[in-house]
Design a protein around this motif. Structure first.
Motif, PDB file in Angstrom:
ATOM      1  N   LEU A 291       0.823  -1.204   0.000  1.00 42.54           N
ATOM      2  CA  LEU A 291       0.000   0.000   0.000  1.00 42.54           C
ATOM      3  C   LEU A 291       0.862   1.260   0.000  1.00 42.54           C
ATOM      4  O   LEU A 291       0.606   2.200  -0.750  1.00 42.54           O
ATOM      5  N   ILE A 292       1.900   1.280   0.806  1.00 46.32           N
ATOM      6  CA  ILE A 292       2.782   2.455   0.878  1.00 46.32           C
ATOM      7  C   ILE A 292       3.484   2.681  -0.462  1.00 46.32           C
ATOM      8  O   ILE A 292       3.536   3.810  -0.966  1.00 46.32           O
ATOM      9  N   VAL A 293       4.019   1.619  -1.064  1.00 49.36           N
ATOM     10  CA  VAL A 293       4.700   1.756  -2.351  1.00 49.36           C
ATOM     11  C   VAL A 293       3.711   2.188  -3.435  1.00 49.36           C
ATOM     12  O   VAL A 293       4.016   3.071  -4.246  1.00 49.36           O
ATOM     13  N   ALA A 294       2.534   1.587  -3.436  1.00 46.23           N
ATOM     14  CA  ALA A 294       1.526   1.960  -4.429  1.00 46.23           C
ATOM     15  C   ALA A 294       1.106   3.419  -4.256  1.00 46.23           C
ATOM     16  O   ALA A 294       0.963   4.155  -5.253  1.00 46.23           O
ATOM     17  N   LEU A 295       0.909   3.856  -3.027  1.00 43.56           N
ATOM     18  CA  LEU A 295       0.540   5.258  -2.791  1.00 43.56           C
ATOM     19  C   LEU A 295       1.649   6.212  -3.215  1.00 43.56           C
ATOM     20  O   LEU A 295       1.371   7.288  -3.757  1.00 43.56           O
TER      21      LEU A 295
ATOM     22  N   GLY B  56     -13.042   5.140  -5.466  1.00 41.59           N
ATOM     23  CA  GLY B  56     -12.990   3.767  -5.973  1.00 41.59           C
ATOM     24  C   GLY B  56     -12.060   2.885  -5.151  1.00 41.59           C
ATOM     25  O   GLY B  56     -12.399   1.743  -4.813  1.00 41.59           O
ATOM     26  N   LEU B  57     -10.893   3.408  -4.818  1.00 42.09           N
ATOM     27  CA  LEU B  57      -9.946   2.642  -4.007  1.00 42.09           C
ATOM     28  C   LEU B  57     -10.476   2.408  -2.595  1.00 42.09           C
ATOM     29  O   LEU B  57     -10.272   1.333  -2.016  1.00 42.09           O
ATOM     30  N   ALA B  58     -11.155   3.397  -2.035  1.00 40.64           N
ATOM     31  CA  ALA B  58     -11.725   3.228  -0.695  1.00 40.64           C
ATOM     32  C   ALA B  58     -12.802   2.148  -0.703  1.00 40.64           C
ATOM     33  O   ALA B  58     -12.865   1.314   0.207  1.00 40.64           O
TER      34      ALA B  58
ATOM     35  N   GLU C  36     -12.518  -5.579   0.244  1.00 39.16           N
ATOM     36  CA  GLU C  36     -11.455  -6.537   0.568  1.00 39.16           C
ATOM     37  C   GLU C  36     -11.392  -6.817   2.064  1.00 39.16           C
ATOM     38  O   GLU C  36     -11.163  -7.951   2.479  1.00 39.16           O
ATOM     39  N   ALA C  37     -11.572  -5.790   2.872  1.00 34.38           N
ATOM     40  CA  ALA C  37     -11.541  -5.979   4.326  1.00 34.38           C
ATOM     41  C   ALA C  37     -12.698  -6.851   4.784  1.00 34.38           C
ATOM     42  O   ALA C  37     -12.539  -7.684   5.678  1.00 34.38           O
ATOM     43  N   ALA C  38     -13.852  -6.688   4.163  1.00 28.53           N
ATOM     44  CA  ALA C  38     -15.015  -7.496   4.540  1.00 28.53           C
ATOM     45  C   ALA C  38     -14.871  -8.932   4.048  1.00 28.53           C
ATOM     46  O   ALA C  38     -15.384  -9.859   4.661  1.00 28.53           O
ATOM     47  N   ARG C  39     -14.174  -9.131   2.947  1.00 37.04           N
ATOM     48  CA  ARG C  39     -14.047 -10.454   2.345  1.00 37.04           C
ATOM     49  C   ARG C  39     -13.016 -11.331   3.051  1.00 37.04           C
ATOM     50  O   ARG C  39     -13.150 -12.553   3.068  1.00 37.04           O
TER      51      ARG C  39
END
Length: 133
Positions: free
Chosen positions: A55-59, A100-102, A108-111
């Motif tokens: 996440l950090i690298v992608a951001l 969209g990302l949120a 993903e968190a729910a899955r």
């Protein structure tokens, strides 16, 4: 009388041995459950650490690309009357990507499966087996 004392000693020794075996079984079961919990905790920690790094690298690269694109588009439209339109459209684009990302992160968190689900399932089985006897 010695026969009664011998029988009493055998029963007591048998009860003591049974209690020791029961205690040993209990601690072996507890040890196994703690090992399973520890393994799941380590796996979850590694997964979360990897996700945070990604996440950090992608951001970082998303921010770098957004800044570069913004400067490019503003420079492209600077001498025209559409420079404010270009800035507004880029702002809407960035906000749309953020929303969209949120939503994707929320899904993903729910899955993802709950942490320690294997430990909880095994403890439930153990409880059911103890209650059924």
């Amino acid at each position: 009388m010695p026969a009664d004392a011998s029988a009493s000693h055998t029963r007591t020794g048998g009860l003591g041995a049974a209690l020791r075996r029961l205690g040993a079984t209990f601690f072996a079961l507890l040890h196994t459950r703690i090992e399973l919990l520890t393994t799941e905790l380590q796996r979850e920690r590694v997964r979360i650490t990897r996700l945070l790094l990604l996440l950090i690298v992608a951001l970082f690269f998303l921010t770098l690309g957004a800044i570069t694109l913004t400067v490019f588009v503003i420079a492209l439209f600077w001498d025209t009357h559409h420079r404010l339109l270009a800035i507004g459209l880029l702002t809407l684009l960035y906000l749309g990507v953020a929303v969209g990302l949120a939503l994707f992160a929320k899904r993903e968190a729910a899955r993802s499966m709950s942490p320690f689900s294997a430990s909880l399932a095994q403890l439930k089985k153990d409880r059911e087996q103890l209650l059924s006897r």
